[in-house]
Design an enzyme around this catalytic site. Structure first.
Site, PDB file in Angstrom:
ATOM      1  N   ASP A 228       0.801  -1.229   0.000  1.00  7.66           N
ATOM      2  CA  ASP A 228       0.000   0.000   0.000  1.00  7.66           C
ATOM      3  C   ASP A 228       0.833   1.279   0.000  1.00  7.66           C
ATOM      4  O   ASP A 228       0.378   2.315   0.475  1.00  7.66           O
ATOM      5  CB  ASP A 228      -0.954   0.013   1.207  1.00  7.66           C
ATOM      6  CG  ASP A 228      -2.040  -1.041   1.089  1.00  7.66           C
ATOM      7  OD1 ASP A 228      -2.304  -1.488  -0.033  1.00  7.66           O
ATOM      8  OD2 ASP A 228      -2.604  -1.415   2.132  1.00  7.66           O
ATOM      9  N   GLU A 229       2.044   1.216  -0.528  1.00 12.62           N
ATOM     10  CA  GLU A 229       2.899   2.406  -0.573  1.00 12.62           C
ATOM     11  C   GLU A 229       3.309   2.772  -2.000  1.00 12.62           C
ATOM     12  O   GLU A 229       4.243   3.541  -2.208  1.00 12.62           O
ATOM     13  CB  GLU A 229       4.134   2.201   0.313  1.00 12.62           C
ATOM     14  CG  GLU A 229       3.811   2.100   1.795  1.00 12.62           C
ATOM     15  CD  GLU A 229       5.043   2.078   2.672  1.00 12.62           C
ATOM     16  OE1 GLU A 229       6.127   2.455   2.183  1.00 12.62           O
ATOM     17  OE2 GLU A 229       4.923   1.696   3.849  1.00 12.62           O
TER      18      GLU A 229
END
Length: 284
Positions: A228-229
Site C-alpha cells: 500500500d505504498e
C-alpha cells in the site's frame, strides 16, 4: 493516420517542447496535443504529447530509432511511445466482493473503457456467475499459505498466455509477492480505503464509525513490493457525520472505491500517468 501518444520525462532545460515537436514535423508527423509540467524542486520536465503519423509501421519504427538517437539521448530522456488506438489487455483479480467488478464490467460493456478483458482470476468461485454473465473466461486459482507460490506461478502463466498488459485488483484480498509484482512494474492497479490510515484490518469502516470520523475516502495506486505504498493515481473523499451508521459508511465507501478505481483505470489506459520517484504526474 495513426494516433500516437508520447510520454517523456527528463532533466528540465529550455527548448524541449520545440525540439520534440519540430522533430515530429520533420518526420511528417502532426502534433495534435501537448501537456507539460516542470517540477522545479527536482528540476525535472514531464510531457504528454499526442501526434499523428501515417499507417506505415516501418516508418514508425524508423521514427522511434531516430528519435531515440537524435533527441532522447541528447536530453537524457526516459520516454515511451504508444498506439492510442490499440486497446490494452487487462486482467481482473477478484475475491468475494462484487461491487468493483460489476462497475468495471458495466463500464467495459458500455464501451466506456477501451480495453480487452481476456480473463478474470479469483481465489474463490463466488463471482464466476458475474464473469459468465459478461461472457469473460473465469479462472479459479485457490490460494493458501502453503500453495501461494504455486498459485502465483499459475497466475503468471495465465497472464503470459493471454498477453496481459496490466492487472487490476478489484478488491482481490491477497497480498501479491514481490516476485509477482516485479513482473509488472507500474502495471498493477489496486484500490483501498486509504483515508482511514488509523483503522487497519478487516473492518476499517466499523473502526472509523466508532471513532466518529468526519470524512472517509479511497485511493487507487500502483502496487509495489511495499504494501500500500505505491505511486498514487487517484483519490476521493466524502463527508460523513453522526447521523450515518456503519452500513452507511460501508455503502459510501464502496461507491468511492468504484469511482476511484474506474478513474485510475481510465487514466492508465489513456496513458495519462507518468511515474517518477514513487509519485505520479497525472495529465488531464
Amino acid at each position: 493516420m495513426k494516433k500516437t501518444i508520447l510520454l517523456i520525462n527528463c532533466p528540465d532545460k529550455k527548448g524541449i517542447i520545440a525540439t520534440v515537436t519540430n522533430f515530429i514535423l520533420a518526420k511528417k508527423g502532426n502534433t495534435t496535443y501537448v501537456e507539460q509540467h516542470v517540477d522545479h524542486e527536482l528540476k525535472e520536465f514531464f510531457m504528454r504529447l499526442e501526434c499523428e503519423f501515417d499507417q506505415d509501421e516501418k516508418k514508425l519504427a524508423l521514427f522511434k530509432d531516430s528519435f531515440n538517437t537524435n533527441v532522447a539521448k541528447n536530453h537524457q530522456m526516459h520516454w515511451e511511445m504508444y498506439n492510442a488506438e490499440k486497446a490494452p489487455k487487462m486482467a481482473l483479480f477478484v475475491s468475494k466482493y462484487d461491487h468493483c467488478l460489476y462497475d468495471i464490467l458495466g463500464r467495459y460493456a458500455s464501451g466506456e473503457l477501451n480495453v480487452k478483458i481476456p480473463v478474470i482470476i479469483s481465489n474463490h468461485e463466488d463471482l464466476k456467475p458475474i464473469a459468465d454473465a459478461f461472457d469473460i473466461p473465469f479462472a479459479y486459482i485457490p490460494v493458501t499459505k502453503s500453495t501461494k507460490e504455486k498459485a502465483e506461478l499459475q497466475q503468471l502463466e495465465l497472464l503470459k498466455e493471454h498477453k496481459i498488459d496490466f492487472i487490476v485488483l478489484a478488491r482481490y484480498m491477497q497480498v501479491l509477492s514481490a516476485n509477482f509484482v516485479n513482473q509488472y512494474p507500474n502495471k498493477i492497479i489496486n484500490i483501498h480505503h486509504s483515508f482511514l490510515p488509523a483503522f487497519p484490518g478487516a473492518k476499517p469502516y466499523h473502526s472509523a464509525y466508532e471513532r466518529g470520523v468526519k470524512i472517509i475516502g479511497a485511493t487507487s495506486h500502483y502496487v509495489t513490493s511495499d504494501l500500500d505504498e505505491g505511486p498514487i493515481i487517484e483519490q476521493e473523499v466524502v463527508r460523513v457525520s453522526h447521523v450515518h451508521n456503519v452500513q452507511d459508511f460501508i455503502l459510501k465507501g464502496r461507491d468511492l472505491e468504484k469511482i476511484v478505481l474506474s478513474r485510475a483505470i481510465k487514466h492508465h489506459i489513456e496513458r495519462k500517468v507518468l511515474v517518477y520517484n514513487n509519485k505520479t504526474v497525472i495529465f488531464s
